[in-house]
Design a protein around this motif. Structure first.
Motif, PDB file in Angstrom:
ATOM      1  N   TYR A 176      42.373  51.030  36.920  1.00 30.85           N
ATOM      2  CA  TYR A 176      42.864  51.355  38.260  1.00 30.85           C
ATOM      3  C   TYR A 176      42.847  52.857  38.512  1.00 30.85           C
ATOM      4  O   TYR A 176      42.613  53.312  39.643  1.00 30.85           O
ATOM      5  CB  TYR A 176      44.302  50.841  38.433  1.00 30.85           C
ATOM      6  CG  TYR A 176      44.385  49.475  39.053  1.00 30.85           C
ATOM      7  CD1 TYR A 176      44.476  48.335  38.265  1.00 30.85           C
ATOM      8  CD2 TYR A 176      44.393  49.320  40.437  1.00 30.85           C
ATOM      9  CE1 TYR A 176      44.566  47.076  38.826  1.00 30.85           C
ATOM     10  CE2 TYR A 176      44.478  48.060  41.016  1.00 30.85           C
ATOM     11  CZ  TYR A 176      44.561  46.949  40.203  1.00 30.85           C
ATOM     12  OH  TYR A 176      44.638  45.710  40.787  1.00 30.85           O
ATOM     13  N   HIS A 229      42.363  53.377  46.561  1.00 33.22           N
ATOM     14  CA  HIS A 229      43.671  52.732  46.657  1.00 33.22           C
ATOM     15  C   HIS A 229      44.504  53.335  47.780  1.00 33.22           C
ATOM     16  O   HIS A 229      45.269  52.615  48.448  1.00 33.22           O
ATOM     17  CB  HIS A 229      44.403  52.816  45.316  1.00 33.22           C
ATOM     18  CG  HIS A 229      43.806  51.942  44.270  1.00 33.22           C
ATOM     19  ND1 HIS A 229      43.889  52.201  42.922  1.00 33.22           N
ATOM     20  CD2 HIS A 229      43.081  50.794  44.377  1.00 33.22           C
ATOM     21  CE1 HIS A 229      43.259  51.257  42.248  1.00 33.22           C
ATOM     22  NE2 HIS A 229      42.764  50.393  43.109  1.00 33.22           N
ATOM     23  N   HIS A 283      43.721  38.002  42.024  1.00 31.76           N
ATOM     24  CA  HIS A 283      42.340  38.099  41.525  1.00 31.76           C
ATOM     25  C   HIS A 283      42.063  39.417  40.798  1.00 31.76           C
ATOM     26  O   HIS A 283      41.046  39.533  40.107  1.00 31.76           O
ATOM     27  CB  HIS A 283      41.333  37.881  42.667  1.00 31.76           C
ATOM     28  CG  HIS A 283      41.339  38.927  43.729  1.00 31.76           C
ATOM     29  ND1 HIS A 283      41.770  38.677  45.007  1.00 31.76           N
ATOM     30  CD2 HIS A 283      40.931  40.223  43.717  1.00 31.76           C
ATOM     31  CE1 HIS A 283      41.644  39.773  45.739  1.00 31.76           C
ATOM     32  NE2 HIS A 283      41.138  40.726  44.975  1.00 31.76           N
ATOM     33  N   ASP A 284      42.937  40.415  40.938  1.00 32.44           N
ATOM     34  CA  ASP A 284      42.763  41.684  40.223  1.00 32.44           C
ATOM     35  C   ASP A 284      43.421  41.668  38.838  1.00 32.44           C
ATOM     36  O   ASP A 284      43.214  42.604  38.053  1.00 32.44           O
ATOM     37  CB  ASP A 284      43.381  42.839  41.022  1.00 32.44           C
ATOM     38  CG  ASP A 284      42.528  43.250  42.215  1.00 32.44           C
ATOM     39  OD1 ASP A 284      41.337  42.894  42.250  1.00 32.44           O
ATOM     40  OD2 ASP A 284      43.058  43.930  43.109  1.00 32.44           O
ATOM     41  N   SER A 313      33.867  43.331  45.337  1.00 29.76           N
ATOM     42  CA  SER A 313      34.322  42.742  44.081  1.00 29.76           C
ATOM     43  C   SER A 313      33.604  43.361  42.883  1.00 29.76           C
ATOM     44  O   SER A 313      34.225  43.690  41.871  1.00 29.76           O
ATOM     45  CB  SER A 313      34.092  41.230  44.104  1.00 29.76           C
ATOM     46  OG  SER A 313      34.601  40.632  42.929  1.00 29.76           O
ATOM     47  N   HIS A 345      34.981  46.930  42.414  1.00 33.81           N
ATOM     48  CA  HIS A 345      36.411  47.148  42.162  1.00 33.81           C
ATOM     49  C   HIS A 345      37.115  45.956  41.513  1.00 33.81           C
ATOM     50  O   HIS A 345      37.590  46.051  40.382  1.00 33.81           O
ATOM     51  CB  HIS A 345      37.127  47.502  43.473  1.00 33.81           C
ATOM     52  CG  HIS A 345      38.604  47.642  43.315  1.00 33.81           C
ATOM     53  ND1 HIS A 345      39.477  46.594  43.543  1.00 33.81           N
ATOM     54  CD2 HIS A 345      39.367  48.691  42.936  1.00 33.81           C
ATOM     55  CE1 HIS A 345      40.715  46.993  43.290  1.00 33.81           C
ATOM     56  NE2 HIS A 345      40.685  48.251  42.927  1.00 33.81           N
ATOM     57  N   CYS A 346      37.183  44.828  42.215  1.00 30.80           N
ATOM     58  CA  CYS A 346      38.061  43.735  41.786  1.00 30.80           C
ATOM     59  C   CYS A 346      37.676  43.180  40.416  1.00 30.80           C
ATOM     60  O   CYS A 346      38.546  42.975  39.552  1.00 30.80           O
ATOM     61  CB  CYS A 346      38.053  42.611  42.826  1.00 30.80           C
ATOM     62  SG  CYS A 346      38.434  43.161  44.489  1.00 30.80           S
ATOM     63  N   VAL A 365      38.232  45.985  37.450  1.00 26.67           N
ATOM     64  CA  VAL A 365      39.631  46.245  37.074  1.00 26.67           C
ATOM     65  C   VAL A 365      40.214  45.025  36.358  1.00 26.67           C
ATOM     66  O   VAL A 365      41.103  45.164  35.513  1.00 26.67           O
ATOM     67  CB  VAL A 365      40.504  46.643  38.289  1.00 26.67           C
ATOM     68  CG1 VAL A 365      39.998  47.915  38.939  1.00 26.67           C
ATOM     69  CG2 VAL A 365      40.620  45.527  39.303  1.00 26.67           C
ATOM     70  N   GLY A 366      39.690  43.839  36.664  1.00 24.31           N
ATOM     71  CA  GLY A 366      40.147  42.635  35.981  1.00 24.31           C
ATOM     72  C   GLY A 366      39.567  42.460  34.588  1.00 24.31           C
ATOM     73  O   GLY A 366      40.026  41.613  33.822  1.00 24.31           O
ATOM     74  N   MET A 371      37.026  39.181  43.310  1.00 26.06           N
ATOM     75  CA  MET A 371      37.565  38.754  44.602  1.00 26.06           C
ATOM     76  C   MET A 371      37.086  37.376  45.014  1.00 26.06           C
ATOM     77  O   MET A 371      37.804  36.616  45.658  1.00 26.06           O
ATOM     78  CB  MET A 371      37.157  39.777  45.670  1.00 26.06           C
ATOM     79  CG  MET A 371      37.722  39.482  47.054  1.00 26.06           C
ATOM     80  SD  MET A 371      36.880  40.402  48.365  1.00 26.06           S
ATOM     81  CE  MET A 371      37.305  42.074  47.932  1.00 26.06           C
TER      82      MET A 371
END
Length: 363
Positions: A136, A143, A259-260, A308, A311-312, A315-316, A326
């Motif tokens: 993150y 953000h 989802h993150d 996604s 980012h998503c 980070v996951g 996402m």
């Protein structure tokens, strides 16, 4: 001949891609600089000099930007009586691009891909080779942008539209009487604070893992003058074990947060653990299919998959996480909610929000 036609069609598509990708970048700059708002407010053609002056921007940069907008069909060019080029943003374009557009504002989203590119392009490229995630902390500007976006969105619909739609109005009645609410993945606390302001008889707990975001949330709460709210640093996945929050809450929310998570199933199990026996959980997450094929006709499928990817999903993936992304989709979401213990899950559309679904879950 068919292959030649296909090649020609794809060549034309590639030209469109290059043009539209460039146009998105320039529109993001113009939106941020307030140029669409200046032109929209004018309601008449203006010279580049007048636009620059009203926006308090450098004329040479604005003129070059206007070249992009005219060639991209966003802004019209007309000639003044003396032949001077003047520029006009059609009203119907302003309806989607100016800040006055409110919930219909699509211009704000032109900033997303450029911001993600700036934050994480090189690390995402390395991730293709290593499979590693991106923390993150790599996305501070993105953000901040998402916080502003969430602020505007929640202020428009959360209290007046979304919450009254939950459980046929019974939730709002309970909030007015006074219940315990947890907002999981609260980030800078926008939604949590809005709910606390609207329902002073209820008590709200915002949970997030980002210390920086929680500092901002606490400052925002002090500024708003709300005293029925606390913010805590917690790992959602750890809440699945018996803890001091077990069976504490009547209602839990998660706005585009699951989802993150690096451990999404464990986070959902944590939510199940902290709910009272008759508690309810609202998971707001993207409206998509779990199979790529089911998203072919999604009007913004490519855009959402790109967000996604940038980012998503990464980070996951941090610390060997699940990396849902996402676009994990309704089917996978319902399966995971059932695995977490939720026996009653109702999936509903959200008023004025075509991007997300509301997964309403009863313990």
């Amino acid at each position: 001949m068919q292959n030649d036609a296909h090649a020609k069609n794809f060549a034309d598509k590639m030209v469109d891609i290059l043009n539209f990708g460039s146009l998105n970048l320039a529109m993001g700059l113009g939106y941020r600089a307030g140029l669409f708002d200046v032109m929209d407010a004018a309601e008449k053609p203006l010279s580049a000099e007048a636009i620059s002056r009203q926006a308090n921007l450098n004329g040479r940069y604005v003129t070059e930007w206007l070249g992009v907008m005219v060639c991209g069909g966003i802004v019209d060019l007309v000639r003044g009586e003396d032949g001077t080029p003047c520029f006009f943003l059609p009203r119907e374009h302003g309806d989607l691009l100016a800040r006055r557009a409110g919930s219909g504002n699509l211009g704000v989203y032109t900033q997303e891909i450029p911001l993600l590119t700036t934050c994480a392009m090189e690390r995402i490229f390395q991730g293709f080779r290593t499979g590693e995630g991106v923390p993150y902390e790599a996305y501070p500007d993105f953000h901040d942008f998402m916080g502003q976006l969430g602020d505007a969105k929640h202020r428009q619909v959360l209290v007046d539209v979304f919450l009254p739609s939950v459980d046929q109005g019974r939730l709002v009645a309970a909030l007015k009487r006074g219940i315990a609410v947890c907002d999981l993945g609260c980030a800078q606390g926008v939604a949590t604070i809005l709910m606390a302001q609207a329902f002073p008889a209820s008590h709200f707990t915002g949970i997030d893992i980002s210390a920086e975001a929680l500092e901002t949330a606490r400052a925002n709460a002090r500024e708003a003058g709300v005293d029925n709210i606390v913010f805590e640093s917690r790992d959602a996945a750890e809440l699945r074990h018996p803890n001091d929050l077990s069976a504490r809450f009547d209602y839990v929310t998660a706005f585009d947060a699951i989802h993150d998570q690096t451990q999404p199933l464990e986070a959902l199990q944590g939510i199940y653990e902290i709910l009272k026996a008759d508690g309810a959980f609202s998971m707001i997450d993207i409206a998509a299919d779990s199979d790529i094929d089911g998203n072919r006709d999604h009007p913004m499928g490519a855009f959402l998959y790109t967000v996604s990817l940038m980012h998503c999903m990464p980070v996951g993936l941090v610390d060997g996480g699940a990396g849902l992304g996402m676009m994990w989709g309704r089917q996978q979401a319902e399966t995971m909610l059932a695995q977490a213990g939720f026996g009653q899950v109702t999936v509903e559309a959200i008023p004025n929000d075509p991007f997300n679904l509301h997964f309403y879950c009863k313990k």
